[in-house]
Design a protein around this motif. Structure first.
Motif, mmCIF file in Angstrom:
data_model
loop_
_atom_site.group_PDB
_atom_site.id
_atom_site.type_symbol
_atom_site.label_atom_id
_atom_site.label_comp_id
_atom_site.label_asym_id
_atom_site.label_seq_id
_atom_site.Cartn_x
_atom_site.Cartn_y
_atom_site.Cartn_z
ATOM 1 N N ASP A 191 -4.150 8.789 2.768
ATOM 2 C CA ASP A 191 -4.268 7.399 3.218
ATOM 3 C C ASP A 191 -2.924 6.885 3.750
ATOM 4 O OD1 ASP A 191 -4.837 4.756 3.629
ATOM 5 O OD2 ASP A 191 -5.253 4.281 1.526
ATOM 6 N N ALA A 193 -2.065 3.881 4.539
ATOM 7 C CA ALA A 193 -1.703 2.616 3.892
ATOM 8 C C ALA A 193 -1.002 2.869 2.568
ATOM 9 C CB ALA A 193 -2.950 1.760 3.686
ATOM 10 N N GLU A 194 -1.431 3.888 1.841
ATOM 11 C CA GLU A 194 -0.789 4.234 0.577
ATOM 12 C C GLU A 194 0.647 4.685 0.804
ATOM 13 O OE1 GLU A 194 -1.252 7.472 -3.097
ATOM 14 O OE2 GLU A 194 -2.863 7.240 -1.614
ATOM 15 N N VAL A 196 2.630 3.854 3.338
ATOM 16 C CA VAL A 196 3.462 2.773 3.881
ATOM 17 C C VAL A 196 3.753 1.697 2.839
ATOM 18 C CG1 VAL A 196 3.480 0.907 5.605
ATOM 19 C CG2 VAL A 196 2.726 3.209 6.255
ATOM 20 N N GLU A 197 2.900 1.554 1.858
ATOM 21 C CA GLU A 197 3.091 0.524 0.826
ATOM 22 C C GLU A 197 4.484 0.638 0.207
ATOM 23 O OE1 GLU A 197 1.555 -2.806 -0.845
ATOM 24 O OE2 GLU A 197 0.184 -1.402 0.146
ATOM 25 N N GLY A 198 5.320 -0.370 0.415
ATOM 26 C CA GLY A 198 6.654 -0.397 -0.160
ATOM 27 C C GLY A 198 7.691 0.451 0.557
ATOM 28 N N SER A 234 2.524 -4.120 8.123
ATOM 29 C CA SER A 234 2.532 -5.271 7.215
ATOM 30 C C SER A 234 2.329 -4.855 5.759
ATOM 31 C CB SER A 234 1.451 -6.277 7.620
ATOM 32 O OG SER A 234 0.151 -5.760 7.356
ATOM 33 N N ARG A 235 1.953 -3.615 5.536
ATOM 34 C CA ARG A 235 1.815 -3.114 4.167
ATOM 35 C C ARG A 235 3.149 -3.044 3.447
ATOM 36 N NH1 ARG A 235 -3.551 -2.113 2.219
ATOM 37 N NH2 ARG A 235 -4.868 -1.988 4.063
ATOM 38 N N SER A 236 4.224 -3.092 4.218
ATOM 39 C CA SER A 236 5.560 -3.076 3.629
ATOM 40 C C SER A 236 6.392 -4.160 4.294
ATOM 41 C CB SER A 236 6.220 -1.710 3.853
ATOM 42 O OG SER A 236 7.494 -1.674 3.263
ATOM 43 N N SER A 237 7.011 -4.995 3.508
ATOM 44 C CA SER A 237 7.799 -6.093 4.070
ATOM 45 C C SER A 237 9.111 -5.564 4.633
ATOM 46 C CB SER A 237 8.086 -7.152 3.003
ATOM 47 O OG SER A 237 8.799 -6.578 1.923
#
Length: 288
Positions: A191, A193-194, A196-198, A234-237
């Motif tokens: 995934d 998104a997983e 990219v998160e953080g 956008s999944r990570s600021s």
């Protein structure tokens, strides 16, 4: 003097030395009057320009050589071509389809052989990537990088560099396009998104690399959910975006991301020149 065919050829200390040399402003021309052979089996924009300018910045004279001019593997063996070029040049750099050609050339000569790209590895791109990360964050160790896409030669060399220097790399690839064996500390997910998160860096590459045209339709289907868009970013600021180029806009990345304020793609492209200069200086044991 040392060959540089893969990031695996380096230890942590050598990799850090190359990055330090890449950042150094040269005050003299340590390769004045010496030649650098640039052998190309594949066309290139960044590699040719960055390598020629890096050689000039060290005082060397770069010589661009096309495959048909030497007949490597047809008119002459890779070993004999390397021996001939070693008569004139202080470094032999080659961009080839088959990595084994580089190994054959390196085994035949003491003159340092540099991999400008092969089917399995792209160490010069990884050096530029790591230099860019260092510039953006002041460090490499502990930086979280999400690589979204095909685990190709670019991803492999990046993974090896991240493993050596302690960056946290997460690779997001569809089933069948990830790694079967990765360097220590590198994680794989399906995934995007997983991944990219953080993340602090989001990196992608083309879905269909040079020489894979017969796989185009299959790859476009497999990677259709792996586009780096504003929504994925956008999944990570405040993540920075990287791409080794050339980019196929509208496929692996959108214009909004490529041209956005968090894109460091052009700094990364410039760093191809600086890291090439650092690599060549390291290979010859000179201090610019």
């Amino acid at each position: 003097m040392s060959h540089l065919l893969t990031i695996r050829d380096l230890g942590r200390e050598a990799l850090e030395q190359i990055l330090a040399l890449s950042e150094r402003q040269h005050s003299r021309l340590p390769l004045q009057g010496r030649g650098v052979a640039l052998y190309f089996e594949k066309p290139s924009a960044r590699t040719r320009n960055s390598m020629e300018m890096a050689a000039v910045q060290l005082g060397a004279h770069p010589v661009y050589i096309q495959r048909d001019e030497v007949g490597l593997g047809t008119r002459e063996t890779p070993e004999d071509v390397a021996r001939t070029l070693a008569c004139y040049h202080s470094i032999i750099a080659a961009r080839v389809k088959d990595h084994r050609l580089l190994e054959q050339m390196a085994a035949a000569v003491d003159t340092p052989v540099l991999n400008m790209l092969s089917d399995s590895d792209h160490p010069l791109q990884a050096l530029a990537d790591l230099l860019t990360v260092k510039q953006l964050f002041g460090r490499i160790e502990g930086v979280r990088i999400a690589y979204v896409g095909d685990y190709n030669n670019v991803a492999r060399s990046l993974a090896e560099g991240c493993s050596l220097l302690g960056a946290e790399l997460i690779v997001a690839s569809p089933e069948g396009y990830g790694f079967t064996e990765a360097p220590e500390g590198i994680r794989q997910v399906v995934d995007p998104a997983e991944a990219v998160e953080g993340a602090q860096i989001v990196y992608t590459d083309v879905w269909v690399s040079m020489g894979q045209d017969d796989e185009t339709e299959e790859r476009l289907r497999a990677f259709s959910n792996y586009q780096v868009s504003a929504d994925l970013m956008s999944r990570s600021s405040d993540a920075w975006f990287l791409h080794c180029l050339p980019a196929r806009r509208g496929e692996e990345v959108t214009d909004e991301v490529m041209d956005g304020p968090r894109s460091a793609v052009w700094r990364q492209a410039e760093n191809r020149m600086h890291s090439a200069r650092g690599a060549m200086a390291w290979m010859l044991g000179v201090n610019p």
